[in-house]
Design a protein around this motif. Structure first.
Motif, PDB file in Angstrom:
ATOM      1  N   UNK A  98      -8.095   3.763  -2.779  1.00 29.19           N
ATOM      2  CA  UNK A  98      -7.259   4.798  -2.170  1.00 29.19           C
ATOM      3  C   UNK A  98      -5.828   4.639  -2.688  1.00 29.19           C
ATOM      4  N   UNK A  99      -5.467   5.417  -3.701  1.00 30.88           N
ATOM      5  CA  UNK A  99      -4.159   5.274  -4.338  1.00 30.88           C
ATOM      6  C   UNK A  99      -3.017   5.619  -3.394  1.00 30.88           C
ATOM      7  N   UNK A 100      -3.195   6.659  -2.600  1.00 32.26           N
ATOM      8  CA  UNK A 100      -2.131   7.078  -1.691  1.00 32.26           C
ATOM      9  C   UNK A 100      -1.826   5.985  -0.680  1.00 32.26           C
ATOM     10  N   UNK A 101      -2.877   5.419  -0.109  1.00 31.48           N
ATOM     11  CA  UNK A 101      -2.686   4.327   0.856  1.00 31.48           C
ATOM     12  C   UNK A 101      -2.124   3.088   0.156  1.00 31.48           C
ATOM     13  N   UNK A 102      -2.603   2.811  -1.042  1.00 33.51           N
ATOM     14  CA  UNK A 102      -2.116   1.650  -1.780  1.00 33.51           C
ATOM     15  C   UNK A 102      -0.645   1.735  -2.098  1.00 33.51           C
ATOM     16  N   UNK A 103      -0.186   2.934  -2.481  1.00 32.20           N
ATOM     17  CA  UNK A 103       1.233   3.121  -2.773  1.00 32.20           C
ATOM     18  C   UNK A 103       2.066   3.017  -1.501  1.00 32.20           C
ATOM     19  N   UNK A 104       1.577   3.588  -0.415  1.00 30.96           N
ATOM     20  CA  UNK A 104       2.302   3.516   0.862  1.00 30.96           C
ATOM     21  C   UNK A 104       2.398   2.078   1.351  1.00 30.96           C
ATOM     22  N   UNK A 105       1.313   1.321   1.220  1.00 29.33           N
ATOM     23  CA  UNK A 105       1.329  -0.093   1.629  1.00 29.33           C
ATOM     24  C   UNK A 105       2.325  -0.890   0.790  1.00 29.33           C
ATOM     25  N   UNK A 106       2.350  -0.601  -0.498  1.00 30.01           N
ATOM     26  CA  UNK A 106       3.279  -1.292  -1.405  1.00 30.01           C
ATOM     27  C   UNK A 106       4.722  -1.047  -0.975  1.00 30.01           C
ATOM     28  N   UNK A 107       5.076   0.201  -0.738  1.00 28.39           N
ATOM     29  CA  UNK A 107       6.452   0.550  -0.348  1.00 28.39           C
ATOM     30  C   UNK A 107       6.812  -0.093   0.988  1.00 28.39           C
ATOM     31  N   UNK A 108       5.878  -0.076   1.935  1.00 34.16           N
ATOM     32  CA  UNK A 108       6.120  -0.661   3.256  1.00 34.16           C
ATOM     33  C   UNK A 108       6.358  -2.174   3.139  1.00 34.16           C
TER      34      UNK A 108
END
Length: 524
Positions: free
Chosen positions: A490-500
């Protein structure tokens, strides 16, 4: 008789006057200025020092601190160096090597403990700014350089000296060799032609190349990298994120950058951009198509050796390294057709600032004058430059004219990749005779259109945010690397987790400090 006495008296007076005038610096003979000139690096052990020159009557031992592995034939090469130095400046050198495995830990400790050494390799990526601010390096004045490193003073462009200054003062003798920092990729031309693919010259044509090999070649991994070294970015990021978008990342320890042509120098998190979102989709597509091994993030192999062995078909590196690899493969494995490919040929090119490599004098050195004389010789004396760069002629390298070389029978025992001889890169550097013509032409083209921008010589001081930088680096390794190599579904979730996670680690604190320093830099 009386006339003779008067004549002799007049002659004596004239002689006295001539002597007095000569002592005042008015003489014009071949040795008239000897007392005013600095000691020449070409002088053999002088018995007495001239007034205003460094005293080289006593033999000196200069201690060097270098980064990298000690060459197998160090004793032989530096034994010859010491013979030459004894003749030219009545000195010898001793060298301590900090191995690549732990140099980042040991290097600052050497300064903190005030250990006894005179000269250290340093760079904008190797603690230069950090040690300047901590008082580890000696300030170098124009007068010192003019007197004790006159050839370097004349040869280096004024811009190079200016780029090496920290808070308006100089603490390094930078290398004299313009580099371009952009990266390229090595491709197997024989495989490209086999699948009738377009020449690789863009992100799209490169993706087509990788996918074709993944689909058609068993036992060959299309792309190779070595993230196991602790590198916090995908190996293609500099090409596809920075070069493609004409951004510049301030420091590869955290994901903050700015647009090259933004006069305000506004900093942003590159992971929190539409461009990064598109890039991880590009990476995910390649990963799903088998463009690299599923175990790539734990790879510990030498990628280049795997390419030579036919196990990998491509990898990314700087132009000089890729070109050298191409030349070596053409020489050693002519059946394997390889090429240098620029994926961003129409984008701006960035030249490395002069502090990419250099030499500094330890603040507590008791021999700063001799140290500068040594650096002057290393950069500008052809005999010493060739020796320290390439080893013993006929053994480690074979000279080809004045500016090229072929590896000698013992090349592996003393070569450029072993330790930081790049600290005295100069216009005397030789090029491997097998270096491909297209690599040379590409570099010349890049150098002719290097893009200069307001923050070109800016260096970030992370003193106030070291803990945050370390924490952010750990997040990048844990969250960014798997995301970029397509291991997160899940790229969208992965990017959001990274930023968080980056925000929790303190990226906002780093960004605020960085922006403050950039604003102050631009205000000057």
């Amino acid at each position: 008789m009386k006339q003779n006495k008067n004549f002799m008296l007049l002659l004596a007076v004239i002689c006295v006057l001539v002597a007095v005038l000569s002592a005042c610096g008015g003489g014009s003979g071949p040795n008239a200025n000897q007392a005013k000139e600095p000691a020449s690096p070409g002088n053999t052990g002088a018995s007495e020092a001239s007034e205003g020159a460094v005293d080289i009557s006593q033999e000196a031992t200069l201690k060097l601190l270098m980064i990298g592995s000690k060459p197998t034939d160090y004793d032989e090469v530096f034994g010859e160096l010491n013979r030459l130095l004894k003749e030219k400046m009545n000195a010898t050198v001793e060298t301590e090597f900090l191995d690549w495995a732990d140099w980042t830990q040991k290097y600052p400790l050497k300064f903190a403990a005030n250990e006894d050494f005179d000269i250290a390799y340093t760079a904008n990526w190797a603690f230069y700014n950090d040690q300047v601010l901590k008082g580890g390096f000696l300030e170098l004045t124009d007068e010192m350089l003019q007197q004790y490193a006159p050839k370097t003073w004349e040869a280096l462009p004024e811009a190079a000296w200016e780029q090496a200054k920290v808070n308006g003062k100089l603490y390094m003798v930078p290398n004299n060799n313009q580099e371009v920092t952009d990266k390229v990729v090595l491709v197997r031309e024989d495989l490209r032609k086999k699948y009738n693919l377009d020449p690789v010259n863009s992100p799209e044509t490169y993706a087509a190349y990788l996918k074709a090999i993944a689909a058609g070649e068993k036992g060959i991994s299309p792309f190779g990298a070595k993230p196991a070294d602790g590198w916090k970015w995908h190996e293609l990021d500099q090409i596809l994120l920075e070069q493609q978008n004409e951004w510049n990342l301030v420091d590869y320890n955290f994901p903050l950058g700015y647009k090259l042509d933004d006069p305000s120098g506004k900093v942003f998190n590159v992971y929190d951009t539409p461009e990064f979102t598109q890039l991880i989709e590009y990476y995910k597509d390649l990963a799903d198509q088998g463009a690299w091994s599923k175990n790539i993030v734990s790879n510990k192999n030498d990628v280049y050796q795997d390419i030579k062995a036919g196990k990998i078909s491509s990898y990314a590196q700087n132009l000089g390294t890729i070109s050298s690899n191409v030349g070596e493969i053409r020489r050693d494995k002519p059946e394997m057709e390889v090429n240098v490919a620029d994926l961003t040929p129409d984008k701006k090119k960035i030249g490395a600032i002069s502090t990419q490599n250099g030499m500094s004098i330890h603040a507590i050195s008791k021999q700063p004058e001799r140290s500068l004389m040594l650096i002057d010789l290393l950069q500008n004396d052809k005999e010493i430059h060739d020796l320290t760069m390439y080893g013993i002629a006929g053994k480690h390298y074979e000279p080809v004219g004045d500016d090229k070389y072929n590896p000698g029978p013992s090349y592996a025992n003393y070569n450029l990749s072993g330790f930081s001889v790049w600290g005295w890169n100069s216009l005397l550097n030789r090029t491997d005779a097998s270096y491909p013509e297209e690599g040379t032409k590409m570099l010349e083209e890049w150098q002719s259109k290097v893009h200069h921008f307001p923050l070109e010589s800016f260096v970030f001081d992370d003193t106030k945010v070291k803990n945050e930088v370390a924490n952010v680096g750990n997040v990048m390794l844990r969250y960014a690397i798997p995301l970029e190599y397509g291991l997160i579904k899940d790229l969208e979730k992965g990017q959001a987790d990274l930023i968080k996670q980056l925000q929790a680690a303190g990226l906002d604190v780093i960004q605020q400090e960085l922006q403050s320093q950039i604003d102050a830099f631009l205000a000057q």
